[in-house]
Design a protein around this motif. Sequence first.
Motif, PDB file in Angstrom:
ATOM      1  N   ILE A 200       0.918  -0.982   0.082  1.00 61.82           N
ATOM      2  CA  ILE A 200      -0.117   0.034   0.241  1.00 61.82           C
ATOM      3  C   ILE A 200       0.867   1.347  -0.521  1.00 61.82           C
ATOM      4  CG2 ILE A 200      -1.574   1.618   1.514  1.00 61.82           C
ATOM      5  CD1 ILE A 200      -3.185  -0.948   2.451  1.00 61.82           C
ATOM      6  N   LYS A 201       0.567   2.242  -0.829  1.00 56.97           N
ATOM      7  CA  LYS A 201       1.752   3.560  -1.246  1.00 56.97           C
ATOM      8  C   LYS A 201       0.550   4.693  -0.757  1.00 56.97           C
ATOM      9  CE  LYS A 201       4.826   1.288  -3.232  1.00 56.97           C
ATOM     10  NZ  LYS A 201       6.012   1.188  -2.916  1.00 56.97           N
ATOM     11  N   LYS A 202       1.436   5.657   0.004  1.00 61.68           N
ATOM     12  CA  LYS A 202       0.570   6.992   0.475  1.00 61.68           C
ATOM     13  C   LYS A 202      -0.152   7.708  -1.148  1.00 61.68           C
ATOM     14  CE  LYS A 202       3.464   8.172   2.905  1.00 61.68           C
ATOM     15  NZ  LYS A 202       4.194   9.384   4.071  1.00 61.68           N
ATOM     16  N   SER A 203      -0.216   8.327  -1.463  1.00 61.94           N
ATOM     17  CA  SER A 203      -0.294   9.294  -2.311  1.00 61.94           C
ATOM     18  C   SER A 203       0.967  10.326  -3.260  1.00 61.94           C
ATOM     19  CB  SER A 203      -1.384  10.923  -2.273  1.00 61.94           C
ATOM     20  OG  SER A 203      -0.419  11.751  -1.569  1.00 61.94           O
ATOM     21  N   ASP A 204       1.818  10.480  -2.146  1.00 62.83           N
ATOM     22  CA  ASP A 204       3.024  10.517  -3.100  1.00 62.83           C
ATOM     23  C   ASP A 204       3.539   9.748  -3.534  1.00 62.83           C
ATOM     24  OD1 ASP A 204       4.244   9.208  -0.785  1.00 62.83           O
ATOM     25  OD2 ASP A 204       4.882  11.194   0.467  1.00 62.83           O
ATOM     26  N   GLY A 205       3.221   8.407  -3.049  1.00 66.88           N
ATOM     27  CA  GLY A 205       3.463   7.126  -4.081  1.00 66.88           C
ATOM     28  C   GLY A 205       5.274   6.318  -3.169  1.00 66.88           C
ATOM     29  N   THR A 206       4.705   7.139  -1.768  1.00 69.14           N
ATOM     30  CA  THR A 206       6.017   6.602  -0.910  1.00 69.14           C
ATOM     31  C   THR A 206       5.447   5.166   0.097  1.00 69.14           C
ATOM     32  OG1 THR A 206       5.496   7.927   1.067  1.00 69.14           O
ATOM     33  CG2 THR A 206       7.085   8.173  -0.358  1.00 69.14           C
ATOM     34  N   ASN A 207       6.067   4.425   0.369  1.00 66.56           N
ATOM     35  CA  ASN A 207       4.767   3.564   1.253  1.00 66.56           C
ATOM     36  C   ASN A 207       4.497   3.739   2.802  1.00 66.56           C
ATOM     37  OD1 ASN A 207       6.463   1.459  -0.336  1.00 66.56           O
ATOM     38  ND2 ASN A 207       8.026   0.407   1.113  1.00 66.56           N
ATOM     39  N   ASP A 208       2.631   2.984   2.826  1.00 67.22           N
ATOM     40  CA  ASP A 208       2.036   3.926   3.980  1.00 67.22           C
ATOM     41  C   ASP A 208       2.769   3.170   4.998  1.00 67.22           C
ATOM     42  OD1 ASP A 208       0.518   4.937   5.042  1.00 67.22           O
ATOM     43  OD2 ASP A 208      -1.525   3.942   3.748  1.00 67.22           O
ATOM     44  N   VAL A 209       3.386   4.252   5.823  1.00 65.56           N
ATOM     45  CA  VAL A 209       3.924   3.064   6.953  1.00 65.56           C
ATOM     46  C   VAL A 209       3.005   2.307   8.061  1.00 65.56           C
ATOM     47  CG1 VAL A 209       6.012   2.996   8.957  1.00 65.56           C
ATOM     48  CG2 VAL A 209       6.342   3.908   6.267  1.00 65.56           C
ATOM     49  N   LEU A 210       3.223   1.641   8.307  1.00 70.30           N
ATOM     50  CA  LEU A 210       1.897   1.629   9.813  1.00 70.30           C
ATOM     51  C   LEU A 210       2.309   1.598  11.482  1.00 70.30           C
ATOM     52  CD1 LEU A 210      -0.843   0.314  10.502  1.00 70.30           C
ATOM     53  CD2 LEU A 210       0.136  -2.266  10.723  1.00 70.30           C
ATOM     54  N   PHE A 211       3.885   1.156  11.207  1.00 70.07           N
ATOM     55  CA  PHE A 211       4.723   1.866  12.043  1.00 70.07           C
ATOM     56  C   PHE A 211       6.206   1.334  11.911  1.00 70.07           C
ATOM     57  CE2 PHE A 211       3.934  -2.917  13.510  1.00 70.07           C
ATOM     58  CZ  PHE A 211       4.980  -3.592  13.335  1.00 70.07           C
ATOM     59  N   GLU A 212       6.897   1.729  12.337  1.00 71.46           N
ATOM     60  CA  GLU A 212       8.446   2.140  13.093  1.00 71.46           C
ATOM     61  C   GLU A 212       8.722   0.574  14.281  1.00 71.46           C
ATOM     62  OE1 GLU A 212      10.547   6.054  12.919  1.00 71.46           O
ATOM     63  OE2 GLU A 212       9.416   6.143  10.976  1.00 71.46           O
ATOM     64  N   ASP A 213      10.445   0.262  13.505  1.00 73.98           N
ATOM     65  CA  ASP A 213      10.780  -0.961  14.413  1.00 73.98           C
ATOM     66  C   ASP A 213      12.196  -1.058  14.886  1.00 73.98           C
ATOM     67  OD1 ASP A 213      10.855  -3.037  15.823  1.00 73.98           O
ATOM     68  OD2 ASP A 213      10.376  -4.658  14.001  1.00 73.98           O
ATOM     69  N   LYS A 214      12.506  -1.850  15.442  1.00 71.21           N
ATOM     70  CA  LYS A 214      14.683  -1.587  15.164  1.00 71.21           C
ATOM     71  C   LYS A 214      14.677  -3.247  15.450  1.00 71.21           C
ATOM     72  CE  LYS A 214      15.498   2.769  17.546  1.00 71.21           C
ATOM     73  NZ  LYS A 214      15.780   4.120  15.280  1.00 71.21           N
ATOM     74  N   TYR A 215      15.825  -3.358  15.074  1.00 76.60           N
ATOM     75  CA  TYR A 215      16.289  -4.971  14.990  1.00 76.60           C
ATOM     76  C   TYR A 215      17.274  -5.431  16.040  1.00 76.60           C
ATOM     77  CZ  TYR A 215      12.859  -5.979  11.362  1.00 76.60           C
ATOM     78  OH  TYR A 215      11.773  -6.010  10.629  1.00 76.60           O
ATOM     79  N   ALA A 216      17.670  -6.268  17.150  1.00 72.03           N
ATOM     80  CA  ALA A 216      18.885  -6.629  17.540  1.00 72.03           C
ATOM     81  C   ALA A 216      18.723  -7.819  18.086  1.00 72.03           C
ATOM     82  CB  ALA A 216      18.072  -5.330  18.832  1.00 72.03           C
ATOM     83  N   ILE A 217      20.381  -8.740  18.372  1.00 72.56           N
ATOM     84  CA  ILE A 217      20.720 -10.535  18.001  1.00 72.56           C
ATOM     85  C   ILE A 217      19.881 -10.468  19.627  1.00 72.56           C
ATOM     86  CG2 ILE A 217      22.464 -11.131  19.511  1.00 72.56           C
ATOM     87  CD1 ILE A 217      23.604 -10.166  16.314  1.00 72.56           C
ATOM     88  N   ALA A 218      18.990 -11.556  20.076  1.00 72.24           N
ATOM     89  CA  ALA A 218      19.036 -11.970  21.053  1.00 72.24           C
ATOM     90  C   ALA A 218      19.616 -12.857  22.192  1.00 72.24           C
ATOM     91  CB  ALA A 218      17.644 -12.400  21.550  1.00 72.24           C
TER      92      ALA A 218
END
Length: 256
Positions: A200-218
């Motif tokens: 899903i894209k926004k009107s400007d053609g960029t991805n419509d972001v639902l939420f932001e996230d960060k990754y790490a090693i467990a």
Amino acid sequence: MKKIVCLLLAAVTAVSLAGCGKSSDDKKLIVGTEAGFAPYEYMEGDKVVGIDMDIAQAIADDMGKELVIKNMEFEGALLAAQKGKVDFVAAGVSINEDRKKKMDFSHEYVSSTDVIVVNKNTPNVTSTEDLNDKIVGVQQGNIADFYVSNPENVTPKDIKRYSKFVQAAEDLKNNKIDCIVMDQYPAQELVTANNSLAIIKKSDGTNDVLFEDKYAIAVKKGNKKLLDEINKVIDKLIADGKIEEFTANHTKTSGK
């Protein structure tokens, strides 16, 4: 005599079972992952490769150990780390409060965004505001699973949980679910491999972001020695621009 033999056999069995799981070989470093999350981890022939595997290899090299990759389901990998059956998990693992109670986490090394994948021909979801009363597909145990399960975020009609995104993609193509919520890079790989799917894209053609996230090693709770080693390597990889290099390499080649 029989009783003594039985006791000896029981003792031997107990020792054997204690040795099951993670290798006791100090020359090996075992990473758990789920190779269905390109470009972070995916199959190239019979080999598991990806951004996370490059990071894991750098950690093993720095520690002077042989990297052993254990490919398993995502939730199984997290459980294996908690039980000490693998040394650490590198699998696009997001940090949340529930996981922090069960495992320890390295410094964050990737910032990501989660997006929505739909059936291009019959898009039943049109924006990030349109998930209520929809059937949403997620990878079981993934941070997207936690997000859509929280009624403060969305109230789906149903949540379908999959061990592999390829399974979710098939159900989406057959209109058994309305959308998939997932990280943007694996989403891009998924739609590249499936022409009938789209992000899903926004009107400007960029991805419509639902939420932001960060990754790490467990790692297993309390394993500070290993965590310090991992953090040292991650900090250097970030400072040297190697994470960006790994990402560029795998976003160009994964899925081909």
